[in-house]
Design a protein around this motif. Structure first.
Motif, PDB file in Angstrom:
ATOM      1  N   GLN A 165       0.812  -1.219   0.000  1.00  0.00           N
ATOM      2  CA  GLN A 165       0.000   0.000   0.000  1.00  0.00           C
ATOM      3  C   GLN A 165       0.845   1.269   0.000  1.00  0.00           C
ATOM      4  N   LEU A 166       2.159   1.139   0.204  1.00  0.00           N
ATOM      5  CA  LEU A 166       3.020   2.315   0.220  1.00  0.00           C
ATOM      6  C   LEU A 166       3.301   2.819  -1.189  1.00  0.00           C
ATOM      7  N   SER A 167       3.451   4.123  -1.314  1.00  0.00           N
ATOM      8  CA  SER A 167       3.944   4.719  -2.552  1.00  0.00           C
ATOM      9  C   SER A 167       5.309   5.324  -2.277  1.00  0.00           C
ATOM     10  N   PHE A 168       6.148   5.384  -3.316  1.00  0.00           N
ATOM     11  CA  PHE A 168       7.541   5.814  -3.138  1.00  0.00           C
ATOM     12  C   PHE A 168       7.871   6.978  -4.051  1.00  0.00           C
ATOM     13  N   CYS A 169       8.837   7.787  -3.612  1.00  0.00           N
ATOM     14  CA  CYS A 169       9.295   8.920  -4.413  1.00  0.00           C
ATOM     15  C   CYS A 169      10.402   8.474  -5.359  1.00  0.00           C
ATOM     16  N   SER A 170      11.131   9.427  -5.901  1.00  0.00           N
ATOM     17  CA  SER A 170      12.160   9.105  -6.891  1.00  0.00           C
ATOM     18  C   SER A 170      13.415   8.514  -6.245  1.00  0.00           C
ATOM     19  N   ASP A 171      13.659   8.812  -4.955  1.00  0.00           N
ATOM     20  CA  ASP A 171      14.837   8.302  -4.269  1.00  0.00           C
ATOM     21  C   ASP A 171      14.567   6.870  -3.813  1.00  0.00           C
ATOM     22  N   LEU A 187      11.767   5.206   3.006  1.00  0.00           N
ATOM     23  CA  LEU A 187      11.755   5.714   1.636  1.00  0.00           C
ATOM     24  C   LEU A 187      10.351   6.093   1.154  1.00  0.00           C
ATOM     25  N   ALA A 188       9.337   5.716   1.902  1.00  0.00           N
ATOM     26  CA  ALA A 188       7.960   5.911   1.437  1.00  0.00           C
ATOM     27  C   ALA A 188       7.572   7.388   1.439  1.00  0.00           C
ATOM     28  N   CYS A 189       6.799   7.775   0.429  1.00  0.00           N
ATOM     29  CA  CYS A 189       6.248   9.124   0.375  1.00  0.00           C
ATOM     30  C   CYS A 189       4.871   9.184   1.024  1.00  0.00           C
ATOM     31  N   SER A 190       4.168   8.070   1.020  1.00  0.00           N
ATOM     32  CA  SER A 190       2.856   8.027   1.650  1.00  0.00           C
ATOM     33  C   SER A 190       3.005   7.827   3.157  1.00  0.00           C
ATOM     34  N   ASP A 191       1.899   7.985   3.861  1.00  0.00           N
ATOM     35  CA  ASP A 191       1.904   7.880   5.318  1.00  0.00           C
ATOM     36  C   ASP A 191       2.177   6.425   5.734  1.00  0.00           C
ATOM     37  N   PRO A 192       3.290   6.166   6.465  1.00  0.00           N
ATOM     38  CA  PRO A 192       3.640   4.793   6.839  1.00  0.00           C
ATOM     39  C   PRO A 192       3.095   4.394   8.213  1.00  0.00           C
ATOM     40  N   PHE A 193       2.066   5.089   8.694  1.00  0.00           N
ATOM     41  CA  PHE A 193       1.563   4.824  10.041  1.00  0.00           C
ATOM     42  C   PHE A 193       1.184   3.356  10.226  1.00  0.00           C
ATOM     43  N   ASN A 196       4.254   1.128  10.410  1.00  0.00           N
ATOM     44  CA  ASN A 196       4.935   1.214  11.700  1.00  0.00           C
ATOM     45  C   ASN A 196       4.169   0.459  12.786  1.00  0.00           C
ATOM     46  N   VAL A 197       2.845   0.543  12.727  1.00  0.00           N
ATOM     47  CA  VAL A 197       2.027  -0.211  13.682  1.00  0.00           C
ATOM     48  C   VAL A 197       2.276  -1.706  13.517  1.00  0.00           C
ATOM     49  N   MET A 198       2.336  -2.161  12.262  1.00  0.00           N
ATOM     50  CA  MET A 198       2.573  -3.581  11.996  1.00  0.00           C
ATOM     51  C   MET A 198       3.950  -4.012  12.472  1.00  0.00           C
ATOM     52  N   VAL A 199       4.945  -3.139  12.305  1.00  0.00           N
ATOM     53  CA  VAL A 199       6.305  -3.467  12.762  1.00  0.00           C
ATOM     54  C   VAL A 199       6.332  -3.645  14.273  1.00  0.00           C
ATOM     55  N   TYR A 200       5.723  -2.710  14.999  1.00  0.00           N
ATOM     56  CA  TYR A 200       5.713  -2.798  16.461  1.00  0.00           C
ATOM     57  C   TYR A 200       4.858  -3.968  16.940  1.00  0.00           C
ATOM     58  N   PHE A 201       3.734  -4.165  16.287  1.00  0.00           N
ATOM     59  CA  PHE A 201       2.853  -5.276  16.659  1.00  0.00           C
ATOM     60  C   PHE A 201       3.537  -6.617  16.390  1.00  0.00           C
ATOM     61  N   GLY A 202       4.191  -6.711  15.232  1.00  0.00           N
ATOM     62  CA  GLY A 202       4.910  -7.937  14.903  1.00  0.00           C
ATOM     63  C   GLY A 202       6.077  -8.190  15.845  1.00  0.00           C
TER      64      GLY A 202
END
Length: 311
Positions: A165-171, A187-193, A196-202
Motif C-alpha cells: 500500500q506504500l507509494s515511493f518517491c524518486s529516491d 523511503l515511502a512518500c505516503s503515510d507509513p503509520f 509502523n504499527v505492523m512493525v511494532y505489533f509484529g
C-alpha cells in the motif's frame, strides 16, 4: 514533486556495504564462504538426525527443522547480494523486494518460534521427565511445528500486504544489502503509520511473546534443578547450554538490528547488525549444536564410516 504510485516503481537500488571497486572481491569471497559454510553445516545437522534412528526424538526433530529454516533464512538475502556484488548491478525489482521481505520475515519468525518450542521441550524433559514421551508425543510436536509455520506465514503476509500500500518517491536507494523493512518505510512518500504499527505489533507477537516463553521455561528449569545433586545440575545444564547460546546469539543480534535502525541512524551499523542476525548466527548454529553434542558427532561419524565402507 508528486510521489510516484506503487505501480510506477520498477526497481530499488541496494547499495550494500561499500561502493569501492577494490573491496568488492573481498566482500564477495567472504560472504560466499560464510554462505557455503552455513548451508553445508546445517545440511550436516539434518543428515545426522535423519540417518540415525536414535535421534528421532522431539528435541532433534525441532533442531533439524531449525537447521532447515536457517538455510532458507540465509538464502533469502545472501545469493542476491552475491549476484549484485559480482555483476556490479545493485538493483532489485519492486516485486522481488516485496517477495524478499515476505520470506525474510517468514524465516525470521520461524527461527523465533522454533527456539521457543525447543525451550518448552527442554522444560518438559527436565521438569516432567516421567511424562516427557506422553506430553511431547509426535502429534503434539507436529502441531507445534505447524502452528509456528502458520503464525510466521500470517505475519509475514500481513507485513507484505501492508507494504504494497506504500507509494515511493524518486529516491529508491536502500542503504543495505537486502530489502530491510525499516529502510523501505523510510523511503515511502505516503503515510507509513499502518506499516509502523505492523512493525511494532509484529515485534511484540514474534519477538516479545516468544522471548517471554523462553524466559519462563528456563526460570522453571532453574527452580526445578535447585534441589538436585551437582551431577544432576551439570547434566541438566549440558542439555540446555547449546540452546541457550543460540537463543542469546539470536536475540542479541536482533536487538542490535532494532537499536541500529531505530537509534543510531547509521547505514553501516544497521548493515553490520543485520549481518550478525541473518548471516553469522545461522552459520554458528550447527557448530554450537554439533561441537557440544555427542549424539550429533556420533551420528555423523557412523554415517561417514558406513558410506566409506560401501565405496
Amino acid at each position: 514533486m508528486e510521489p510516484e504510485t506503487k505501480t510506477q516503481i520498477s526497481e530499488f537500488h541496494l547499495l550494500g556495504f561499500s561502493e569501492e571497486t577494490e573491496l568488492q572481491p573481498i566482500i564477495f569471497g567472504l560472504f560466499l564462504s560464510i554462505y557455503l559454510i552455513t548451508v553445508f553445516g546445517n545440511l550436516l545437522i539434518i543428515l545426522a538426525i535423519s540417518s540415525d534412528s536414535h535421534l528421532h526424538t522431539p528435541m532433534y526433530f525441532f533442531l533439524s527443522h531449525l537447521s532447515f529454516v536457517d538455510i532458507f533464512f540465509t538464502s533469502t538475502t545472501i545469493p542476491k547480494m552475491l549476484q549484485s556484488t559480482q555483476t556490479q548491478r545493485k538493483v532489485i525489482t519492486y516485486e522481488g523486494c516485496i517477495i524478499q521481505v515476505y520470506f525474510y520475515l517468514l524465516f525470521a519468525g520461524l527461527d523465533d518460534f522454533l527456539l521457543t518450542v525447543m525451550a518448552y521441550d527442554r522444560y518438559v524433559a527436565i521438569c516432567h521427565p516421567l511424562n516427557y514421551t506422553v506430553i511431547m508425543n509426535p502429534w503434539v510436536c507436529g502441531l507445534l511445528f505447524l502452528v509456528s509455520w502458520m503464525m510466521s506465514a500470517l505475519f509475514s503476509l500481513l507485513h507484505s500486504l501492508v507494504m504494497l500500500q506504500l507509494s515511493f518517491c524518486s529516491d529508491l536507494e536502500i542503504h543495505h544489502f537486502f530489502c530491510e523493512i525499516t529502510w523501505l518505510i523510510q523511503l515511502a512518500c505516503s503515510d507509513p503509520f499502518l506499516n509502523n504499527v505492523m512493525v511494532y505489533f509484529g515485534s511484540v507477537i514474534q519477538g516479545g511473546f516468544p522471548l517471554t516463553g523462553i524466559l519462563y521455561s528456563y526460570s522453571k528449569i532453574l527452580c526445578s534443578i535447585c534441589g538436585i545433586s551437582a551431577q544432576g545440575k551439570y547434566k541438566a545444564f549440558s542439555t540446555c547450554a547449546s540452546h541457550l547460546l543460540v537463543v542469546s546469539l539470536f536475540y542479541c543480534s536482533a536487538l542490535g538490528v532494532y537499536l541500529s535502525s531505530a537509534a543510531i541512524h547509521s547505514s553501516h551499523a544497521s548493515a553490520i547488525a543485520s549481518v550478525m542476525n541473518t548471516v553469522v548466527t545461522p552459520m554458528l548454529n550447527p557448530f554450537i549444536y554439533s561441537l557440544r553434542n555427542k549424539d550429533i558427532k556420533r551420528a555423523l561419524f557412523r554415517f561417514f564410516i558406513l558410506k566409506w565402507k560401501h565405496l
